[in-house]
Design an enzyme around this catalytic site. Structure first.
Site, PDB file in Angstrom:
ATOM      1  CG  HIS A 156      -1.666  -1.237   1.466  1.00  0.00           C
ATOM      2  ND1 HIS A 156      -2.900  -1.522   0.929  1.00  0.00           N
ATOM      3  CD2 HIS A 156      -1.307  -2.327   2.179  1.00  0.00           C
ATOM      4  CE1 HIS A 156      -3.283  -2.719   1.326  1.00  0.00           C
ATOM      5  NE2 HIS A 156      -2.323  -3.246   2.080  1.00  0.00           N
ATOM      6  CB  SER A 278      13.601  22.186 -16.371  1.00  0.00           C
ATOM      7  OG  SER A 278      12.813  23.343 -16.544  1.00  0.00           O
ATOM      8  CE  LYS A 284      12.323  19.563 -11.784  1.00  0.00           C
ATOM      9  NZ  LYS A 284      11.083  19.908 -12.486  1.00  0.00           N
ATOM     10  CD  GLU A 291       9.191  12.195 -15.717  1.00  0.00           C
ATOM     11  OE1 GLU A 291       8.424  12.777 -14.951  1.00  0.00           O
ATOM     12  OE2 GLU A 291      10.073  12.789 -16.364  1.00  0.00           O
TER      13      GLU A 291
END
Ligand code: ARG
Length: 464
Positions: A156, A278, A284, A291
Site C-alpha cells: 500500500h 528543464s 532541475k 517517465e
C-alpha cells in the site's frame, strides 16, 4: 504501371485508392523474410517440376540480387506496387521475364503475408529475448553487490517489512524471466504452423510439397487448415500482448525509479548523462527516461487492444482489414526493444543511496512482524501475538519510541502476557540487520536466500 492482378479490370486504380490502400510504405520492413520465403517456395516448385533446374537457379539468384538492391538503397518502393510482396515479384519479372512469372504458382499474398509476418516475429522475438537476457543480468549484478543493502519493503506504499535491494532487484528478475518464457512459448507456437501453401484460402490443385518448404524455413509443422491459416492473427495478438506485458513491467520499474529519485525518497542518483534538464528551471534534473518508458507503455497496450479489436469481427478467411495488423506490431516491437535497452543502460548509470535506504527502515515499525513472530515462537497464538504487538506499536507511538527501544518493563506495561515469555534477546531480534538475516524462508530477502536465488538465476542465464 499495370498491377499484377489487373487482368479483369477495364480501368486503372484511382490514385486516391492507391494511396489509401498501399502498405509498402511500412511492410517493406518484411523484405528479407519475403525473399527467404520466396526462395524456399521456388526450390519447392523446382522439386515438383514447375520450375526447371535452370529456372530455379535463375529465380534464386535474382531474388538475392533484389535483396542486395534493397540493402544498398537501390530499390523502388513505389506505392503503385501496393505492397512489398508485389514489389519484389514485379522486380523479379522485370529482371528475368517469363521465369519470374512462375514464382507465384500455388501461392497467394494471403499465405505469403502470414509467412512473412511469422518469420519477422520469430526474428524479433529472438532480439527481444537477448535484450531481456541483458536486463536480467543487470538485475543480478546489482543484486550480487547488494545482498546486505537494507531497504524498506512496501505494501500500500506504506513501509511494511525489511528487505534488501538484492531482493527488490531479483523481484524484477522474476518478472522479466516470465516475459522470456512467454516469448519462448510464442516462438514454439509460431514454429508449429507454416502457412505457405494455404493459397488464398483453400490450398491448391497443384501437388505442392508444403513439408519441404516448412523444413527449409525451419518450421516444425505445416498448418493443418488453409482457411484458418490465412485468417489467423493469434500470433500477432500474442506478440503484442507479450510486448505489452514487458512494457507494463518496465513501467512499474520506471515508476519506482521516478519515486526513488525524488527528494522525498532520495534512494537513487541518476548519472548526468542519463537525466535531462528543464528549459525554464535551471536547478532541475529530471528522470525523463523512466517517465518516457512509462508513457510509451500506454501506446504498446493500445497496440494490443487495436489488434484484438481488428480481428474480433472478421469472418473467415482473409480480409483486407488484416493489413492493419502490421504498423501496431512493428511499433510494439520497436518500442519494447528501445525501452528494454535504455532501461538497462539507465540501471547501469544509477547509484543507490544506501544510507537513506537504511534510514527509511528505522522508523515505521518495520520489525513489528518480527516481534509478533517472536511471541508466536514462544507459544502465543498468532491472533493474540498480533493484538499484543498492535498494542506495543500504539504504546511506542505514544512514547515516541521504536519497538527495539522498549525495555522489558515497558513490554510488561503493554501487556502482562509478555511476562513469562519475553527474554533480553528481544532487542537483538528486533534490530533491523537481524530482521533481514532472519527472513530466511525460501524466496525471502535474507542474504542466504537471495544468494540461492542469484546462483539459480546465473545458472539459467548461462544456459540461454
Ligand atoms: N498487403 C496485404 C496485407 O498486408 C497483403 C495481402 C493482400 N491480399 C489481398 N488479397 N489483397 O494483408
Amino acid at each position: 504501371m499495370n498491377k499484377l492482378w489487373s487482368g479483369r479490370f477495364a480501368k486503372n486504380t484511382a490514385e486516391e485508392l492507391e494511396l489509401f490502400s498501399e502498405s509498402i510504405s511500412f511492410d517493406k520492413r518484411l523484405y528479407l523474410f519475403d525473399i527467404r520465403g520466396s526462395i524456399a517456395h521456388a526450390e519447392m516448385l523446382n522439386s515438383i517440376g514447375i520450375l526447371t533446374d535452370e529456372e530455379k537457379v535463375m529465380t534464386v539468384k535474382y531474388l538475392n540480387k533484389i535483396e542486395d538492391e534493397i540493402n544498398s538503397g537501390n530499390f523502388d518502393f513505389n506505392i503503385k506496387f501496393e505492397d512489398i510482396h508485389m514489389a519484389i515479384e514485379s522486380r523479379l519479372i522485370h529482371l528475368i521475364g517469363d521465369t519470374g512469372k512462375k514464382l507465384h504458382t500455388a501461392r497467394s499474398r494471403n499465405d505469403q503475408v502470414s509467412l512473412d509476418t511469422r518469420l519477422m516475429s520469430l526474428f524479433e522475438i529472438d532480439q527481444i529475448i537477448l535484450l531481456l537476457k541483458q536486463l536480467r543480468y543487470t538485475f543480478v549484478n546489482i543484486a550480487k553487490d547488494n545482498l546486505k543493502t537494507i531497504m524498506p519493503g512496501y505494501t500500500h506504499m506504506q513501509r511494511a517489512q525489511v528487505i534488501s535491494l538484492a531482493h527488490h532487484m531479483m523481484a524484477y528478475y522474476s518478472m522479466f524471466r516470465r516475459d522470456y518464457l512467454r516469448l519462448l512459448e510464442l516462438k514454439n507456437r509460431i514454429l508449429d504452423e507454416m502457412p505457405l501453401g494455404s493459397g488464398a484460402l483453400a490450398g491448391s490443385t497443384i501437388n505442392i510439397d508444403r513439408q519441404m518448404v516448412s523444413d527449409k524455413l525451419g518450421f516444425r509443422n505445416v498448418s493443418s487448415n488453409s482457411l484458418d491459416s490465412v485468417s489467423d492473427r493469434d500470433y500477432v495478438i500474442e506478440f503484442n500482448s507479450d510486448c505489452a506485458l514487458i512494457m507494463v513491467h518496465l513501467s512499474r520499474l520506471s515508476e519506482e525509479l521516478i519515486l526513488w529519485n525524488t527528494k522525498e525518497f532520495s534512494f537513487i542518483n541518476i548519472a548526468d548523462d542519463y537525466a535531462t534538464g528543464s528549459s525554464m528551471m535551471p536547478q532541475k534534473k529530471n528522470p525523463d527516461i523512466p517517465e518516457l518508458v512509462r508513457g510509451k507503455s500506454a501506446r504498446v497496450i493500445g497496440n494490443l487492444v487495436q489488434s484484438l479489436t481488428l480481428i474480433k469481427g472478421t469472418p473467415l478467411a482473409y480480409n483486407r482489414d488484416f493489413q492493419e495488423d502490421k504498423q501496431s506490431l512493428f511499433d510494439s516491437v520497436d518500442t519494447t526493444k528501445s525501452s528494454l535497452s535504455i532501461i538497462c543502460a539507465l540501471l547501469e548509470n544509477i547509484t543507490f543511496n544506501k544510507e537513506n535506504m537504511l534510514k527509511a527502515t528505522q522508523s515505521g515499525f518495520l520489525n513489528a512482524t518480527e516481534a509478533m513472530e517472536y511471541f508466536i515462537k514462544k507459544g502465543l497464538p498468532n491472533r493474540e501475538a498480533h493484538h499484543l504487538i498492535g498494542k506495543a506499536v500504539a504504546y511506542c507511538i505514544d512514547k515516541n519510541k521504536q519497538l527495539e527501544e522498549l525495555s522489558i518493563q515497558e513490554w510488561e506495561e503493554v501487556s502482562d502476557k509478555t511476562k513469562t515469555l519475553i527474554g533480553s534477546e528481544i532487542n537483538d531480534i528486533l534490530c533491523i540487520e537481524n530482521c533481514l538475516n532472519a527472513r530466511n524462508s525460501y524466496g525471502g530477502p535474507s542474504p542466504d536466500s537471495m544468494q540461492v536465488a542469484i546462483d539459480k538465476a546465473i545458472k539459467e542465464l548461462k544456459q540461454l
